[in-house]
Design a protein around this motif. Structure first.
Motif, PDB file in Angstrom:
ATOM      1  N   LEU A  44      10.069 -20.015  21.832  1.00 38.11           N
ATOM      2  CA  LEU A  44       8.652 -20.053  21.483  1.00 38.11           C
ATOM      3  C   LEU A  44       8.367 -21.153  20.468  1.00 38.11           C
ATOM      4  O   LEU A  44       7.395 -21.903  20.596  1.00 38.11           O
ATOM      5  CB  LEU A  44       8.215 -18.700  20.924  1.00 38.11           C
ATOM      6  N   GLY A  45       9.208 -21.246  19.450  1.00 34.47           N
ATOM      7  CA  GLY A  45       9.022 -22.275  18.435  1.00 34.47           C
ATOM      8  C   GLY A  45       9.161 -23.676  19.002  1.00 34.47           C
ATOM      9  O   GLY A  45       8.363 -24.572  18.696  1.00 34.47           O
ATOM     10  N   ALA A  46      10.179 -23.872  19.837  1.00 36.54           N
ATOM     11  CA  ALA A  46      10.442 -25.199  20.402  1.00 36.54           C
ATOM     12  C   ALA A  46       9.371 -25.606  21.412  1.00 36.54           C
ATOM     13  O   ALA A  46       9.136 -26.802  21.623  1.00 36.54           O
ATOM     14  CB  ALA A  46      11.816 -25.220  21.067  1.00 36.54           C
ATOM     15  N   THR A  47       8.714 -24.610  22.041  1.00 37.83           N
ATOM     16  CA  THR A  47       7.722 -24.896  23.073  1.00 37.83           C
ATOM     17  C   THR A  47       6.320 -25.016  22.507  1.00 37.83           C
ATOM     18  O   THR A  47       5.385 -25.399  23.213  1.00 37.83           O
ATOM     19  CB  THR A  47       7.751 -23.780  24.147  1.00 37.83           C
ATOM     20  N   ALA A  48       6.147 -24.695  21.229  1.00 41.08           N
ATOM     21  CA  ALA A  48       4.807 -24.646  20.636  1.00 41.08           C
ATOM     22  C   ALA A  48       4.062 -25.970  20.770  1.00 41.08           C
ATOM     23  O   ALA A  48       2.868 -25.985  21.105  1.00 41.08           O
ATOM     24  CB  ALA A  48       4.907 -24.243  19.172  1.00 41.08           C
ATOM     25  N   PHE A  49       4.731 -27.088  20.525  1.00 38.55           N
ATOM     26  CA  PHE A  49       4.070 -28.389  20.594  1.00 38.55           C
ATOM     27  C   PHE A  49       3.467 -28.622  21.974  1.00 38.55           C
ATOM     28  O   PHE A  49       2.285 -28.980  22.107  1.00 38.55           O
ATOM     29  CB  PHE A  49       5.069 -29.496  20.250  1.00 38.55           C
ATOM     30  N   ILE A  50       4.268 -28.394  23.011  1.00 42.19           N
ATOM     31  CA  ILE A  50       3.789 -28.574  24.384  1.00 42.19           C
ATOM     32  C   ILE A  50       2.682 -27.579  24.704  1.00 42.19           C
ATOM     33  O   ILE A  50       1.663 -27.921  25.317  1.00 42.19           O
ATOM     34  CB  ILE A  50       4.953 -28.399  25.381  1.00 42.19           C
ATOM     35  N   GLY A  51       2.854 -26.331  24.260  1.00 43.12           N
ATOM     36  CA  GLY A  51       1.883 -25.295  24.578  1.00 43.12           C
ATOM     37  C   GLY A  51       0.525 -25.521  23.945  1.00 43.12           C
ATOM     38  O   GLY A  51      -0.517 -25.319  24.591  1.00 43.12           O
ATOM     39  N   ILE A  52       0.500 -25.926  22.679  1.00 43.77           N
ATOM     40  CA  ILE A  52      -0.770 -26.173  21.995  1.00 43.77           C
ATOM     41  C   ILE A  52      -1.532 -27.304  22.690  1.00 43.77           C
ATOM     42  O   ILE A  52      -2.740 -27.223  22.911  1.00 43.77           O
ATOM     43  CB  ILE A  52      -0.526 -26.513  20.510  1.00 43.77           C
ATOM     44  N   LEU A  53      -0.812 -28.362  23.050  1.00 46.01           N
ATOM     45  CA  LEU A  53      -1.445 -29.475  23.754  1.00 46.01           C
ATOM     46  C   LEU A  53      -1.920 -29.057  25.147  1.00 46.01           C
ATOM     47  O   LEU A  53      -2.977 -29.491  25.607  1.00 46.01           O
ATOM     48  CB  LEU A  53      -0.467 -30.642  23.872  1.00 46.01           C
ATOM     49  N   ALA A  54      -1.143 -28.189  25.812  1.00 48.77           N
ATOM     50  CA  ALA A  54      -1.537 -27.715  27.143  1.00 48.77           C
ATOM     51  C   ALA A  54      -2.842 -26.921  27.079  1.00 48.77           C
ATOM     52  O   ALA A  54      -3.685 -27.017  27.984  1.00 48.77           O
ATOM     53  CB  ALA A  54      -0.423 -26.860  27.746  1.00 48.77           C
ATOM     54  N   ALA A  55      -3.018 -26.148  26.012  1.00 49.65           N
ATOM     55  CA  ALA A  55      -4.263 -25.384  25.852  1.00 49.65           C
ATOM     56  C   ALA A  55      -5.460 -26.325  25.767  1.00 49.65           C
ATOM     57  O   ALA A  55      -6.524 -26.062  26.345  1.00 49.65           O
ATOM     58  CB  ALA A  55      -4.180 -24.513  24.601  1.00 49.65           C
TER      59      ALA A  55
END
Length: 334
Positions: A44-55
């Protein structure tokens, strides 16, 4: 409830959920480390950057546009905010204000260009990606920042579990930012009048304008929103890696686009859900984490992501064809 389930089982999100669950079960069997709480928190921590931008990108794509400059915007926001933190002693409020403010400004530049030039948003944002990135490299000389304020490196977290060995598990800055980004996006798209206008604009921009929607303002809003989340993502990533590198973020656009496209968002606009994007993000995160745990070379990561995107596009094309046939058939019979 039964009607909701009946509708859901026929959706792209349902099929994607099945794939995610099957993949998770496969990895749980073949790699005991996968199903551990620590691995889940780390992913979850490592994916946060990609996820926030995806939103943020989801909102832009639903309007029928696209933004590929968000990594450059994030790089500028990150460097400026943390340089100010080092030199002027600003705290969390100041750092977020600078990063989000700069992100919004750069996003509004994209929105202004898209509105004014009325040409492909992809071409425009590829151009601004290079312009923004070139300015950053010119100003910084490509130099990294390794000495960040202690309070920033420490971050903040909320411990939610302590195991019998005394090891603690916490919700950190990255996870909090990721959850808030998706929550804000869901509220924007599903609980506001602006959200309905965004979907309408993506479905048919000309019709949306004829009924009185301000397409200019909507474009400015969605690109500004993308920029704001780029600023948030930049700080989450910097706190995770404990450093700032002007060249570290640019080049990660594929994973962000993949999460949104795999989630079912249409690149021609009008379609896309927060749940779908979450599941697309989960699929990519599980896939990449699984390859690492199984000892597969990291060189296969891009290959696998590309295959998943192709599979998602084929699935969406088949769904679109099926819906089109259902619409055409009655007319053909008549």
């Amino acid at each position: 409830m039964r009607e909701f389930i009946q509708r859901f089982v026929h959706t792209h999100e349902c099929r994607l959920l099945i794939v995610v669950v099957l993949m998770a079960l496969f990895l749980s069997v073949h790699s005991p480390e996968f199903a551990t709480l620590q691995n889940l928190v780390d992913v979850l921590g490592a994916t946060a950057f990609i996820g926030i931008l995806a939103a943020g990108l989801l909102v832009v794509i639903i309007t029928g546009g696209i933004d590929l400059s968000f990594t450059a915007s994030a790089s500028i926001a990150q460097f400026a905010a943390l340089t100010a933190a080092n030199h002027y002693g600003i705290g969390w409020t100041g750092v977020f204000a600078i990063a989000i403010g700069l992100g919004v400004v750069l996003g509004l530049i994209n929105g202004l260009l898209v509105n004014s030039l009325r040409t492909s948003a992809m071409i425009i944002t590829i151009a601004t990606l290079n312009v923004f990135f070139g300015i950053l490299l010119t100003v910084t000389g490509g130099a990294d920042i390794f000495a960040l304020p202690d309070w920033f490196n420490a971050g903040f977290e909320f411990v939610f579990h302590t195991d019998p060995n005394g090891d603690t598990y916490a919700v950190n800055l990255q996870i909090i930012a990721l959850v808030l980004a998706f929550l804000a996006t869901w509220l924007l798209l599903n609980r506001s009048n602006i959200g309905r206008q965004i979907y309408a604009m993506g479905g048919n921009p000309d019709a949306a304008q004829r009924v009185g929607f301000n397409v200019y303002r909507l474009n400015m809003l969605v690109y500004g929103y993308m920029g704001a989340l780029a600023g948030v993502a930049s700080l989450a990533q910097a706190q995770l890696v404990q450093s700032v590198s002007p060249t570290a973020l640019v080049g990660r656009e594929l994973d962000v686009v993949a999460a949104v496209v795999i989630g079912g968002a249409s690149l021609i606009g009008g379609r896309g859900t927060v749940l779908g994007t979450l599941l697309g993000l989960a699929l990519i995160a599980i896939l990449q984490n699984g390859l690492i745990l199984l000892g597969v070379s990291s060189y296969w990561s891009l290959f696998s992501t590309g295959l998943v995107i192709i599979a998602a596009m084929i699935m969406m094309a088949m769904e679109t064809k099926k819906r089109h046939n259902k619409i055409v058939e009655p007319g053909a019979v008549a």
